[in-house]
Design a protein around this motif. Sequence first.
Motif, PDB file in Angstrom:
ATOM      1  N   MET A   1      23.251 -48.123  43.255  1.00  0.00           N
ATOM      2  CA  MET A   1      22.100 -48.529  44.079  1.00  0.00           C
ATOM      3  C   MET A   1      20.986 -47.481  43.947  1.00  0.00           C
ATOM      4  O   MET A   1      21.225 -46.283  44.117  1.00  0.00           O
ATOM      5  CB  MET A   1      22.525 -48.652  45.543  1.00  0.00           C
ATOM      6  CG  MET A   1      21.429 -49.222  46.445  1.00  0.00           C
ATOM      7  SD  MET A   1      21.917 -49.298  48.190  1.00  0.00           S
ATOM      8  CE  MET A   1      23.115 -50.600  48.135  1.00  0.00           C
ATOM      9  N   GLY A   2      19.752 -47.947  43.606  1.00  0.00           N
ATOM     10  CA  GLY A   2      18.631 -47.041  43.446  1.00  0.00           C
ATOM     11  C   GLY A   2      18.156 -46.472  44.768  1.00  0.00           C
ATOM     12  O   GLY A   2      18.535 -46.938  45.840  1.00  0.00           O
ATOM     13  N   LEU A   3      17.291 -45.460  44.663  1.00  0.00           N
ATOM     14  CA  LEU A   3      16.784 -44.776  45.862  1.00  0.00           C
ATOM     15  C   LEU A   3      16.012 -45.728  46.759  1.00  0.00           C
ATOM     16  O   LEU A   3      16.201 -45.744  47.989  1.00  0.00           O
ATOM     17  CB  LEU A   3      15.887 -43.596  45.445  1.00  0.00           C
ATOM     18  CG  LEU A   3      15.248 -42.800  46.588  1.00  0.00           C
ATOM     19  CD1 LEU A   3      16.321 -42.147  47.461  1.00  0.00           C
ATOM     20  CD2 LEU A   3      14.295 -41.746  46.044  1.00  0.00           C
ATOM     21  N   PHE A   4      15.133 -46.563  46.156  1.00  0.00           N
ATOM     22  CA  PHE A   4      14.313 -47.483  46.947  1.00  0.00           C
ATOM     23  C   PHE A   4      15.187 -48.515  47.667  1.00  0.00           C
ATOM     24  O   PHE A   4      14.964 -48.832  48.834  1.00  0.00           O
ATOM     25  CB  PHE A   4      13.305 -48.194  46.045  1.00  0.00           C
ATOM     26  CG  PHE A   4      12.349 -49.090  46.789  1.00  0.00           C
ATOM     27  CD1 PHE A   4      11.390 -48.564  47.641  1.00  0.00           C
ATOM     28  CD2 PHE A   4      12.429 -50.474  46.653  1.00  0.00           C
ATOM     29  CE1 PHE A   4      10.525 -49.389  48.339  1.00  0.00           C
ATOM     30  CE2 PHE A   4      11.561 -51.312  47.351  1.00  0.00           C
ATOM     31  CZ  PHE A   4      10.604 -50.756  48.188  1.00  0.00           C
ATOM     32  N   ALA A   5      16.200 -49.010  46.953  1.00  0.00           N
ATOM     33  CA  ALA A   5      17.116 -49.991  47.556  1.00  0.00           C
ATOM     34  C   ALA A   5      17.901 -49.356  48.700  1.00  0.00           C
ATOM     35  O   ALA A   5      18.140 -49.988  49.733  1.00  0.00           O
ATOM     36  CB  ALA A   5      18.063 -50.532  46.491  1.00  0.00           C
ATOM     37  N   ARG A   6      18.306 -48.098  48.520  1.00  0.00           N
ATOM     38  CA  ARG A   6      19.039 -47.385  49.572  1.00  0.00           C
ATOM     39  C   ARG A   6      18.165 -47.189  50.801  1.00  0.00           C
ATOM     40  O   ARG A   6      18.612 -47.368  51.933  1.00  0.00           O
ATOM     41  CB  ARG A   6      19.514 -46.029  49.023  1.00  0.00           C
ATOM     42  CG  ARG A   6      20.140 -45.100  50.054  1.00  0.00           C
ATOM     43  CD  ARG A   6      21.402 -45.660  50.661  1.00  0.00           C
ATOM     44  NE  ARG A   6      22.471 -45.800  49.700  1.00  0.00           N
ATOM     45  CZ  ARG A   6      23.669 -46.300  49.990  1.00  0.00           C
ATOM     46  NH1 ARG A   6      23.922 -46.733  51.213  1.00  0.00           N
ATOM     47  NH2 ARG A   6      24.595 -46.406  49.053  1.00  0.00           N
ATOM     48  N   ILE A   7      16.881 -46.838  50.585  1.00  0.00           N
ATOM     49  CA  ILE A   7      15.943 -46.648  51.703  1.00  0.00           C
ATOM     50  C   ILE A   7      15.742 -47.962  52.450  1.00  0.00           C
ATOM     51  O   ILE A   7      15.718 -47.987  53.679  1.00  0.00           O
ATOM     52  CB  ILE A   7      14.587 -46.093  51.195  1.00  0.00           C
ATOM     53  CG1 ILE A   7      14.766 -44.645  50.711  1.00  0.00           C
ATOM     54  CG2 ILE A   7      13.521 -46.164  52.294  1.00  0.00           C
ATOM     55  CD1 ILE A   7      13.560 -44.084  50.000  1.00  0.00           C
ATOM     56  N   ARG A   8      15.598 -49.071  51.698  1.00  0.00           N
ATOM     57  CA  ARG A   8      15.430 -50.387  52.330  1.00  0.00           C
ATOM     58  C   ARG A   8      16.642 -50.759  53.170  1.00  0.00           C
ATOM     59  O   ARG A   8      16.515 -51.314  54.263  1.00  0.00           O
ATOM     60  CB  ARG A   8      15.213 -51.466  51.263  1.00  0.00           C
ATOM     61  CG  ARG A   8      13.801 -51.490  50.701  1.00  0.00           C
ATOM     62  CD  ARG A   8      13.584 -52.717  49.842  1.00  0.00           C
ATOM     63  NE  ARG A   8      13.667 -53.939  50.620  1.00  0.00           N
ATOM     64  CZ  ARG A   8      13.605 -55.152  50.106  1.00  0.00           C
ATOM     65  NH1 ARG A   8      13.475 -55.307  48.798  1.00  0.00           N
ATOM     66  NH2 ARG A   8      13.683 -56.220  50.871  1.00  0.00           N
ATOM     67  N   LYS A   9      17.827 -50.421  52.666  1.00  0.00           N
ATOM     68  CA  LYS A   9      19.051 -50.768  53.380  1.00  0.00           C
ATOM     69  C   LYS A   9      19.221 -49.923  54.636  1.00  0.00           C
ATOM     70  O   LYS A   9      19.662 -50.409  55.682  1.00  0.00           O
ATOM     71  CB  LYS A   9      20.253 -50.578  52.443  1.00  0.00           C
ATOM     72  CG  LYS A   9      21.573 -51.042  53.060  1.00  0.00           C
ATOM     73  CD  LYS A   9      22.731 -50.859  52.099  1.00  0.00           C
ATOM     74  CE  LYS A   9      24.030 -51.308  52.750  1.00  0.00           C
ATOM     75  NZ  LYS A   9      25.205 -51.087  51.872  1.00  0.00           N
ATOM     76  N   GLU A  10      18.881 -48.647  54.548  1.00  0.00           N
ATOM     77  CA  GLU A  10      19.117 -47.712  55.660  1.00  0.00           C
ATOM     78  C   GLU A  10      17.827 -47.344  56.397  1.00  0.00           C
ATOM     79  O   GLU A  10      17.745 -46.287  57.020  1.00  0.00           O
ATOM     80  CB  GLU A  10      19.787 -46.427  55.128  1.00  0.00           C
ATOM     81  CG  GLU A  10      21.023 -46.640  54.282  1.00  0.00           C
ATOM     82  CD  GLU A  10      22.179 -47.246  55.058  1.00  0.00           C
ATOM     83  OE1 GLU A  10      22.124 -47.255  56.302  1.00  0.00           O
ATOM     84  OE2 GLU A  10      23.142 -47.718  54.421  1.00  0.00           O
ATOM     85  N   TRP A  11      16.825 -48.218  56.345  1.00  0.00           N
ATOM     86  CA  TRP A  11      15.510 -47.859  56.880  1.00  0.00           C
ATOM     87  C   TRP A  11      15.552 -47.545  58.376  1.00  0.00           C
ATOM     88  O   TRP A  11      14.808 -46.671  58.858  1.00  0.00           O
ATOM     89  CB  TRP A  11      14.486 -48.976  56.608  1.00  0.00           C
ATOM     90  CG  TRP A  11      14.685 -50.216  57.439  1.00  0.00           C
ATOM     91  CD1 TRP A  11      15.457 -51.285  57.137  1.00  0.00           C
ATOM     92  CD2 TRP A  11      14.108 -50.499  58.717  1.00  0.00           C
ATOM     93  NE1 TRP A  11      15.409 -52.224  58.140  1.00  0.00           N
ATOM     94  CE2 TRP A  11      14.584 -51.768  59.131  1.00  0.00           C
ATOM     95  CE3 TRP A  11      13.234 -49.814  59.562  1.00  0.00           C
ATOM     96  CZ2 TRP A  11      14.222 -52.356  60.334  1.00  0.00           C
ATOM     97  CZ3 TRP A  11      12.864 -50.394  60.773  1.00  0.00           C
ATOM     98  CH2 TRP A  11      13.354 -51.650  61.141  1.00  0.00           C
ATOM     99  N   PHE A  12      16.422 -48.218  59.118  1.00  0.00           N
ATOM    100  CA  PHE A  12      16.452 -47.990  60.565  1.00  0.00           C
ATOM    101  C   PHE A  12      16.989 -46.601  60.899  1.00  0.00           C
ATOM    102  O   PHE A  12      16.458 -45.908  61.766  1.00  0.00           O
ATOM    103  CB  PHE A  12      17.286 -49.071  61.255  1.00  0.00           C
ATOM    104  CG  PHE A  12      17.329 -48.921  62.750  1.00  0.00           C
ATOM    105  CD1 PHE A  12      16.170 -49.013  63.501  1.00  0.00           C
ATOM    106  CD2 PHE A  12      18.518 -48.676  63.420  1.00  0.00           C
ATOM    107  CE1 PHE A  12      16.188 -48.872  64.884  1.00  0.00           C
ATOM    108  CE2 PHE A  12      18.558 -48.533  64.797  1.00  0.00           C
ATOM    109  CZ  PHE A  12      17.382 -48.631  65.524  1.00  0.00           C
TER     110      PHE A  12
END
Length: 337
Positions: A1-12
């Motif tokens: 999983m890329g950095l951007f995808a990880r940020i989107r998933k864990e944004w909260f």
Amino acid sequence: MGLFARIRKEWFIIGIVTVIMLAKLQPSVGVKGGPLRPEITITFVAVSAIFFNSGLSLKTEELTSAVLHVRLHLFVQSFTLVFFPLAMWLLIKVLTLTSINPWLLSGLQTVGCMPPPVSSAVILTKAVGGNEAAAIFNSAFGSFLGIIVTPLLLLFFLGSSSAVPFTSIFSQLFMTVVVPLILGQVVRRFLKDWLERRKPPFGAISSVVLLMIIYTTFCDTFSNPSIDLDHLSLLLITFIIFSIQLSFMLLTFTLSTQKQSGFTPADTVAIMFCATHKSLTLGIPMLKIVFEGYDHLSLISVPLLIYHPAQILLGSVLVPTVQTWMNRRHKSGLLLK
């Protein structure tokens, strides 16, 4: 999983850390009487918005398929709203003998008093292939029940702010929790088809409003120089929270897999997640109302802020293991037939 995808998933989770840091840098923005006017925008508008959003998104029409599984519902609700707070009370009696910050211990008690969450337990139950209908029912019913039971439990175990009388707490709860929730359900009846088509991001909307509440809560803390939190207490509380979750998941698993329980493996999965998970979305606004005027409100909120990501992290890690167990039980059941 890329950095951007990880940020989107864990944004909260990232958002919680960010708003706490912002509150630390400039607490004057979110304090009472400050530019954001949290005594109005948060206490009334934001809290009402969260529960209106909950009412709008709650699919009560889906609960009928699970309503007759009374034994399962009694197990989940009695565990989460009776056994859990009592067990926390006994644990805290022991922990008061340690050097852990007493306000964090009060926060642990508030975790025990919270109802189950509307989303995370259902998502994890579905991911494993458990009894999703039972998970939806208990999450929704627990949320409604929590509106009445959770404030009573908080007042019983911890008392309330001396600045806010008992009747005022419940009148505010009625106006900012019950009324918006009912209004949300009424509006849903008229917009049901449109909502099903468009699928608005209800979870994201509630999470953004929740970040505002967390931000202003910590602004109050950081603007008070007399409040200090030692790192050792924070580490110990984090360890205790993970230990509680693992222990209670194991306990619910053990109890619900007894032959005399009458529960299926799919039921056990729903029980494990629904009985041990706690709602941050409903919890933080309730704490804001019941403990209005407490200087240490943010410290009381810390264990719940830790419990929320911990339950999602732990649940996600355990999904493959629980799924393997459930498949094995299913195969053994087919062989017996």
